[in-house]
Write an enzyme that holds these catalytic residues in place. Structure first.
Site, PDB file in Angstrom:
ATOM      1  N   ASP A 181       0.831  -1.212   0.000  1.00  0.00           N
ATOM      2  CA  ASP A 181       0.000   0.000   0.000  1.00  0.00           C
ATOM      3  C   ASP A 181       0.862   1.258   0.000  1.00  0.00           C
ATOM      4  OD1 ASP A 181      -2.610  -0.886  -0.144  1.00  0.00           O
ATOM      5  OD2 ASP A 181      -2.893  -1.014   2.011  1.00  0.00           O
ATOM      6  N   LEU A 182       1.842   1.295   0.891  1.00  0.00           N
ATOM      7  CA  LEU A 182       2.678   2.491   1.011  1.00  0.00           C
ATOM      8  C   LEU A 182       3.481   2.736  -0.265  1.00  0.00           C
ATOM      9  CD1 LEU A 182       3.914   1.940   4.662  1.00  0.00           C
ATOM     10  CD2 LEU A 182       2.258   3.642   3.886  1.00  0.00           C
TER      11      LEU A 182
END
Length: 385
Positions: A181-182
């Site tokens: 996600d990051l």
């Protein structure tokens, strides 16, 4: 100053959870005006992802989850239900005035409300429209949802992360944070900035298609290249590096440290510190390739040597000799560390209701000053929209 680099850029944020909000938080940190559209009752899912929660300083019932705080600073929140004709019309009007729109809904969801790229391009051809999905806008799995954990496994990362087979606790292991996600948020940030730069020449926006699966595959980096070159699947190696040795965690007399040997010269200096200068001339260990080949024997030897001294004794000698090493810190130790304090990585944003909110400085803004804007309460800016 980078804090003002995107002044005048208007971002409409329809994203939730982490990948999209991480991207739009980056854009806000760089000076863009970010308007976050949230459902009037539920808001972003991560508003409820706690504990821990930060309670309002004014004694009211307002609260913010630490998770939401981590990825939503600098934004305005407007509460709109775009599932109604009136709400969809409100969002279209905001999109008409926006430079960037970020969304992370399943493929086709926003088309039902006239909020897809083609519909909004017709009223705002300069719009940079970013879609973040699990599998992309096309392909046999495009209609399926997905979370970071799924892609850590599906993209290969978990297959070589964890203790080796035959060791205690051997099993595939995820990372401690949602790294896919990051990283997707960071790739998305770069794509938006590139599209805005390109728009200066073309005068028109475009539809950006960022998929978590794509990012997960790209994140394999050298491990992916190792497979493509050798045809062999990377194996779980615990804390050891697949291409450098010795490059892993060792237990000293009073705790652990990371030894990070990146070349043969560093290994020779390490051997001198360890009182084993002849080890660097041993054909089994003289080169990095040889050390990788004979790593089990080398690891067994070093596992016996490290407990003979304390961490302070080892690390003091390493510093004097130029041998790379690192500690393993708790979060408390991280934020108390003098270098972290010097770099100003822990900062505070002040909110009129919530009071002081602890934040982490954006790594892109080293050496730059200016107050952080806090994350918003749900619908805090609806009346002004």
């Amino acid at each position: 100053m980078l804090q003002r680099a995107l002044e005048g850029v208007r971002v409409l944020d329809l994203s939730r959870i982490l990948a999209g909000p991480w991207c739009t938080q980056n854009l806000a940190d760089l000076g863009a005006a970010v308007t976050k559209v949230e459902h009037p009752e539920r808001g972003d899912d991560t508003r409820g992802w706690g504990p821990p929660y930060l309670q309002a300083a004014d004694g009211s019932d307002a609260r913010l989850s630490a998770y939401f705080i981590s990825c939503n600073r600098g934004k305005r929140s407007v509460a709109i239900d775009y599932g109604t004709p009136e709400g969809a019309a409100q969002v279209r009007e905001l999109a008409r005035q926006a430079d960037v729109l970020v969304e992370n809904y399943k493929v086709g969801t926003l088309r039902r409300y006239g909020l897809d790229y083609d519909s909004l391009k017709a009223i705002n051809p300069r719009l940079v429209y970013l879609s973040i999905t699990g599998f992309g806008q096309d392909g046999p799995m495009a209609d399926k949802p997905g979370y970071d954990y799924v892609f850590q496994g599906m993209g290969g990362l978990m297959s070589y992360t964890g203790q080796p087979d035959g060791s205690p606790g051997a099993a595939p292991l995820r990372t401690g944070v949602a790294v896919v996600d990051l990283s997707t948020g960071m790739y998305a940030t770069s794509a938006v900035l590139a599209a805005l730069y390109q728009r200066q020449a073309t005068g028109v926006g475009q539809h950006l298609d960022i998929a978590l699966l794509d990012v997960a595959v790209a994140l394999n980096a050298n491990q992916g290249a190792n497979y493509l070159v050798s045809g062999e699947n990377p194996q779980r190696t615990g804390n050891a590096h697949p291409n450098c040795a010795p490059y892993e965690v060792f237990r000293c007399a009073d705790g652990y440290l990371i030894l990070a040997i990146g070349n043969d010269g560093q290994f020779a200096r390490f051997c001198t510190v360890a009182g084993l200068p002849g080890l660097a001339r041993d054909a089994r260990y003289a080169t990095n390739s040889a050390r990788i080949e004979h790593l089990p024997q080398l690891r067994a030897l070093l596992t016996e040597i490290f407990p003979t001294r304390t961490r302070a004794a080892w690390t003091g000698a390493f510093d004097a000799a130029g041998v790379p090493w690192g500690p393993i810190h708790t979060m408390e130790e991280v934020f108390a560390h003098p270098q972290v304090r010097h770099r100003g990585l822990q900062q505070v944003a002040r909110h009129p209701v919530m009071g002081d909110l602890p934040m982490v400085r954006n790594p892109m803004l080293a050496g730059q000053t200016g107050p952080l804007q806090p994350p918003p309460l749900l619908g805090e800016h609806t009346a002004a929209a």
